[in-house]
Design a protein around this motif. Sequence first.
Motif, PDB file in Angstrom:
ATOM      1  N   PRO B 115       0.873  -1.136   0.083  1.00 35.88           N
ATOM      2  CA  PRO B 115      -0.141   0.008   0.090  1.00 35.88           C
ATOM      3  C   PRO B 115       0.726   1.275  -0.048  1.00 35.88           C
ATOM      4  CG  PRO B 115      -0.235  -1.215   2.073  1.00 35.88           C
ATOM      5  CD  PRO B 115       0.589  -2.104   1.164  1.00 35.88           C
ATOM      6  N   ILE B 116       1.951   1.353   0.557  1.00 34.88           N
ATOM      7  CA  ILE B 116       2.950   2.431   0.685  1.00 34.88           C
ATOM      8  C   ILE B 116       4.147   2.068  -0.079  1.00 34.88           C
ATOM      9  CG2 ILE B 116       4.062   4.179   2.136  1.00 34.88           C
ATOM     10  CD1 ILE B 116       1.728   3.836   4.216  1.00 34.88           C
ATOM     11  N   ASN B 117       4.695   2.869  -0.786  1.00 32.34           N
ATOM     12  CA  ASN B 117       6.093   2.581  -1.544  1.00 32.34           C
ATOM     13  C   ASN B 117       6.829   3.948  -1.273  1.00 32.34           C
ATOM     14  OD1 ASN B 117       3.669   1.953  -3.503  1.00 32.34           O
ATOM     15  ND2 ASN B 117       5.068   0.333  -3.093  1.00 32.34           N
ATOM     16  N   THR B 141       6.741   9.266  -1.807  1.00 28.70           N
ATOM     17  CA  THR B 141       6.069   8.373  -1.216  1.00 28.70           C
ATOM     18  C   THR B 141       4.511   8.058  -2.214  1.00 28.70           C
ATOM     19  OG1 THR B 141       6.576   9.444   0.920  1.00 28.70           O
ATOM     20  CG2 THR B 141       4.555   7.676   0.796  1.00 28.70           C
ATOM     21  N   HIS B 142       4.657   6.914  -2.762  1.00 30.00           N
ATOM     22  CA  HIS B 142       3.429   6.555  -3.462  1.00 30.00           C
ATOM     23  C   HIS B 142       2.377   5.740  -2.652  1.00 30.00           C
ATOM     24  CE1 HIS B 142       5.779   7.292  -7.031  1.00 30.00           C
ATOM     25  NE2 HIS B 142       6.919   6.999  -6.393  1.00 30.00           N
ATOM     26  N   VAL B 143       1.170   6.183  -2.696  1.00 27.13           N
ATOM     27  CA  VAL B 143      -0.151   5.284  -1.942  1.00 27.13           C
ATOM     28  C   VAL B 143      -0.993   4.588  -2.901  1.00 27.13           C
ATOM     29  CG1 VAL B 143      -1.831   5.873  -0.158  1.00 27.13           C
ATOM     30  CG2 VAL B 143       0.543   7.025  -0.209  1.00 27.13           C
ATOM     31  N   SER B 144      -1.251   3.563  -2.717  1.00 28.92           N
ATOM     32  CA  SER B 144      -2.280   2.729  -3.422  1.00 28.92           C
ATOM     33  C   SER B 144      -3.702   3.528  -3.236  1.00 28.92           C
ATOM     34  CB  SER B 144      -2.632   1.350  -2.951  1.00 28.92           C
ATOM     35  OG  SER B 144      -1.373   0.535  -3.024  1.00 28.92           O
ATOM     36  N   GLU B 145      -4.449   3.899  -4.327  1.00 30.08           N
ATOM     37  CA  GLU B 145      -5.480   4.829  -4.357  1.00 30.08           C
ATOM     38  C   GLU B 145      -6.617   4.242  -3.026  1.00 30.08           C
ATOM     39  OE1 GLU B 145      -7.605   4.702  -8.095  1.00 30.08           O
ATOM     40  OE2 GLU B 145      -7.761   6.749  -7.815  1.00 30.08           O
ATOM     41  N   ASP B 146      -6.520   2.885  -3.135  1.00 30.44           N
ATOM     42  CA  ASP B 146      -7.887   2.007  -2.278  1.00 30.44           C
ATOM     43  C   ASP B 146      -7.338   2.530  -0.789  1.00 30.44           C
ATOM     44  OD1 ASP B 146      -5.748   0.244  -1.937  1.00 30.44           O
ATOM     45  OD2 ASP B 146      -7.167  -1.636  -2.642  1.00 30.44           O
ATOM     46  N   LEU B 148      -6.469   5.607   0.419  1.00 27.12           N
ATOM     47  CA  LEU B 148      -6.805   6.867   0.845  1.00 27.12           C
ATOM     48  C   LEU B 148      -8.406   6.795   1.011  1.00 27.12           C
ATOM     49  CD1 LEU B 148      -5.048   8.373  -2.445  1.00 27.12           C
ATOM     50  CD2 LEU B 148      -4.227   8.253  -0.110  1.00 27.12           C
ATOM     51  N   GLY B 151      -8.912  11.123  -0.229  1.00 28.67           N
ATOM     52  CA  GLY B 151      -7.717  11.835  -0.403  1.00 28.67           C
ATOM     53  C   GLY B 151      -6.491  11.852   0.364  1.00 28.67           C
ATOM     54  N   VAL B 152      -6.806  11.357   1.634  1.00 30.29           N
ATOM     55  CA  VAL B 152      -5.689  11.205   2.822  1.00 30.29           C
ATOM     56  C   VAL B 152      -5.241   9.960   3.042  1.00 30.29           C
ATOM     57  CG1 VAL B 152      -5.256  11.831   5.178  1.00 30.29           C
ATOM     58  CG2 VAL B 152      -6.481  13.515   3.685  1.00 30.29           C
ATOM     59  N   LEU B 153      -4.192   9.443   3.253  1.00 27.57           N
ATOM     60  CA  LEU B 153      -3.747   8.241   3.745  1.00 27.57           C
ATOM     61  C   LEU B 153      -4.518   7.673   4.986  1.00 27.57           C
ATOM     62  CD1 LEU B 153      -1.700   6.034   2.985  1.00 27.57           C
ATOM     63  CD2 LEU B 153       0.050   7.271   4.614  1.00 27.57           C
ATOM     64  N   THR B 155      -4.521   4.838   7.687  1.00 28.94           N
ATOM     65  CA  THR B 155      -3.893   3.828   8.152  1.00 28.94           C
ATOM     66  C   THR B 155      -4.735   2.198   8.345  1.00 28.94           C
ATOM     67  OG1 THR B 155      -3.699   5.077  10.158  1.00 28.94           O
ATOM     68  CG2 THR B 155      -1.743   3.950   9.400  1.00 28.94           C
ATOM     69  N   PRO B 160      -1.083  -2.079   8.392  1.00 30.22           N
ATOM     70  CA  PRO B 160       0.416  -2.406   8.225  1.00 30.22           C
ATOM     71  C   PRO B 160       0.572  -3.744   9.256  1.00 30.22           C
ATOM     72  CG  PRO B 160       0.182  -0.692   9.459  1.00 30.22           C
ATOM     73  CD  PRO B 160      -1.352  -1.004   9.116  1.00 30.22           C
TER      74      PRO B 160
END
Lengths: 189, 189
Positions: B115-117, B141-146, B148, B151-153, B155, B160
Amino acid sequence: MKKIAQGPLTSFYPLPTLLIGAMVDGKPNVMTAVYGGLANGKPPKLNVGIVRSRYTWNAIEVGAAFSVNIPSASQAKQVDYCGVESGANADKIAKAGFTVFYGDLGTAPLIEECPINIECVATHILDFDMHSLVVADIKQTHVSEDCLTDGVLDTTKVDPMVFLTAPARKYARVGEVLGDAFKMGLELK
Amino acid sequence: MKKIAQGPLTSFYPLPTLLIGAMVDGKPNVMTAVYGGLANGKPPKLNVGIVRSRYTWNAIEVGAAFSVNIPSASQAKQVDYCGVESGANADKIAKAGFTVFYGDLGTAPLIEECPINIECVATHILDFDMHSLVVADIKQTHVSEDCLTDGVLDTTKVDPMVFLTAPARKYARVGEVLGDAFKMGLELK
């Protein structure tokens, strides 16, 4: 899966929640830190990141003794307090209801109420823009007797806190066990 | 509470569970790491500890691009596999069923299923007896769209993995939320 670039974030999950103990101006003080982890396996070393404007920073230099205390989930309120108050303004240890003891080093204040207390001595410091990364030798580990099962440290009894950094900024418990490390992946090998 | 001295242990809870991606001998490779965390807030830096006998170590030097991928609990088996197998012996990315993509740096392989790169570039390396502590600038930082929410990360969507080091050596989920950081301790202030 579509990826959304969010810029250079500190979205790193999970982080530990630690209480760093040190003698500042001759008195024991404790501060909360979530930047930290292990730096070497054998012999054991750890690292913590400390913002240099923090009161505790006055006690940190190469060769200085300090402690890393692993709190349990039941101490979340006290742990958060030790992060929002400064030792320059209050006796945080007293206000949090914590008891200090000393171990082998004699000068690293340890928090009796925390299940695990690590005594360490700083060996390397890297100063970055905001935090200094302090690497330290782990000299001794003290464990509360009620966190042992048959003499071995039992993490379920430690019940450690997990920190979920921004944008969550929440403390959590460790949840469901997913499986054994160095074992569950063997079937793919 | 009676305390039992257990010697200098690496009993530090919790640790994250990370997948480090790097180009080794011209091919993307991924390894599991649990020594790691944040090293500086602004600008963001992270640190990871890598045993120098690991295949990935061949790709790491100051200035090298690599990735830190935050896996989710559903990937525990694949994550463990990437720790028990060596890239010298197998194409771990293919066997784990992972897909690689590249971001801004172009040379840090990122795991699409995580999910996070985080793309980073090594800036400092401290060599200890077993591990080298690698500090790196977080570049993107790249975040998988699903993962968010508005639009905000989020958790809870990242879900995790938590690593519980020896003697437990288990992976776990993040559990019950205890409260808000920088808030729940204010009543003691």
